[in-house]
Design a protein around this motif. Structure first.
Motif, PDB file in Angstrom:
ATOM      1  N   UNK A   1       0.836  -1.197   0.000  1.00 14.30           N
ATOM      2  CA  UNK A   1       0.000   0.000   0.000  1.00 14.30           C
ATOM      3  C   UNK A   1       0.876   1.254   0.000  1.00 14.30           C
ATOM      4  N   UNK A   2       1.952   1.220   0.772  1.00 10.27           N
ATOM      5  CA  UNK A   2       2.869   2.355   0.847  1.00 10.27           C
ATOM      6  C   UNK A   2       3.541   2.617  -0.504  1.00 10.27           C
ATOM      7  N   UNK A   3       3.853   1.573  -1.251  1.00  9.05           N
ATOM      8  CA  UNK A   3       4.528   1.735  -2.539  1.00  9.05           C
ATOM      9  C   UNK A   3       3.662   2.485  -3.550  1.00  9.05           C
ATOM     10  N   UNK A   4       2.367   2.557  -3.308  1.00 10.52           N
ATOM     11  CA  UNK A   4       1.495   3.298  -4.217  1.00 10.52           C
ATOM     12  C   UNK A   4       1.722   4.808  -4.112  1.00 10.52           C
ATOM     13  N   UNK A   5       2.498   5.234  -3.116  1.00 12.48           N
ATOM     14  CA  UNK A   5       2.846   6.650  -2.966  1.00 12.48           C
ATOM     15  C   UNK A   5       4.068   7.039  -3.796  1.00 12.48           C
TER      16      UNK A   5
END
Length: 301
Positions: free
Chosen positions: A21-25
């Motif tokens: 989910x964090x990598x979507x930033x």
């Protein structure tokens, strides 16, 4: 340049999901993320994703799981980035990695700066990581910006895919691996520079679940470096001080061990490994048998 992120994981499904989910930033999203695990029970995925996520299941062990993912991604990407499942990259991490390879054609391996590393203490929480990343963004990066290294730190390392070829991680370094990152990336120094770049940032949470037992890890602390000296991928000038520091730390701190490290188990593993090395037995894969075999002659510390 097309970039793939490879994440080996074991027993950390919720942490993996949070990382994905964090990598979507990321200011430059990956072309694909390949998650490599023993089976589906180790994986939790976000409900939606702005990039493709592939799952590769197979043999357990860090090297084996990385190799399975490399085989899956082979020939389709220009850059391969390896993240541990408890590494938290800054939002511009992949953009800066891509730019580094574009601007420096002689670079084979790039690793970022670990702003904080929970592997050397009790570990970090996610909120700690986000705060540390925010703070590091406001501070000037250390100088020099680029430093050459013997090999890369496996929690975050990126490799120009064309330099990898048929090279794979050594699966004799079983389970957690221990120094498998140095073994692999040091072999790439003949194909280009191996560098750390201080403006590429991330946090290593150092989560303690999913790691080897203290005794097994202590065994690997000695046998793996000796094995790599013989293999020719780790110089003795690097390996011997590394082993000496680990044995000294385990010996001194076994009197009053930290709550999050099995120092006494590590010390027993160190002693057993030294006995084996002195008798000519240099087998990294021996740790697979250590859960069921008693070791006469090794003191209970």
């Amino acid at each position: 340049m097309k970039l793939v992120v490879i994440i080996p994981t074991l027993g950390r499904g919720s942490q993996l999901g949070r990382l994905l989910l964090h990598l979507q930033r990321q200011t430059q999203p990956p072309g694909e993320v390949v998650v490599s695990a023993p089976d589906a029970t180790h994986v939790e995925l976000p409900e939606t994703s702005c990039f493709p996520v592939s799952l590769v299941f197979g043999k357990k062990g860090l090297c084996a799981q990385r190799n399975s993912a490399l085989d899956h991604a082979s020939g389709r990407f220009d850059v391969v980035t390896f993240f541990d499942d408890d590494f938290v990259p800054a939002d511009d991490y992949l953009e800066r990695v891509t730019r580094a390879f574009q601007e420096h054609v002689d670079w084979a391996v790039v690793m970022g700066r670990v702003v904080k590393d929970g592997a050397i203490n009790a570990g970090l929480e996610w909120d700690d990581a986000m705060l540390a990343l925010d703070q590091s963004e406001q501070e000037p990066p250390p100088r020099p910006e680029v430093v050459d290294h013997l090999g890369a730190y496996g929690c975050n390392m990126s490799i120009r895919a064309a330099k990898i070829g048929k090279l794979r991680f050594d699966e004799r370094l079983v389970l957690y691996g221990w120094q498998e990152d140095i073994d692999f990336t040091s072999q790439l120094r003949s194909r280009g520079r191996v560098v750390a770049v201080s403006t590429i940032r991330g946090i290593h949470l150092g989560i303690k679940t999913g790691r080897m037992s203290g005794e097994r890890f202590g065994y690997s602390q000695i046998v793996n470096p000796v094995y790599l000296i013989k293999k020719g991928t780790m110089p003795a000038t690097f390996a011997l001080p590394l082993m000496a520091r680990n044995v000294a730390a385990n010996l001194v701190r076994s009197v009053r061990p930290e709550s999050y490290i099995d120092r006494r188990g590590r010390l027993r593993g160190n002693i057993l490994a030294i006995i084996h090395v002195l008798t000519g037995r240099i087998e990294p894969e021996y740790v697979l048998d250590m859960g069921t075999i008693r070791h006469p002659g090794v003191p209970h510390v």
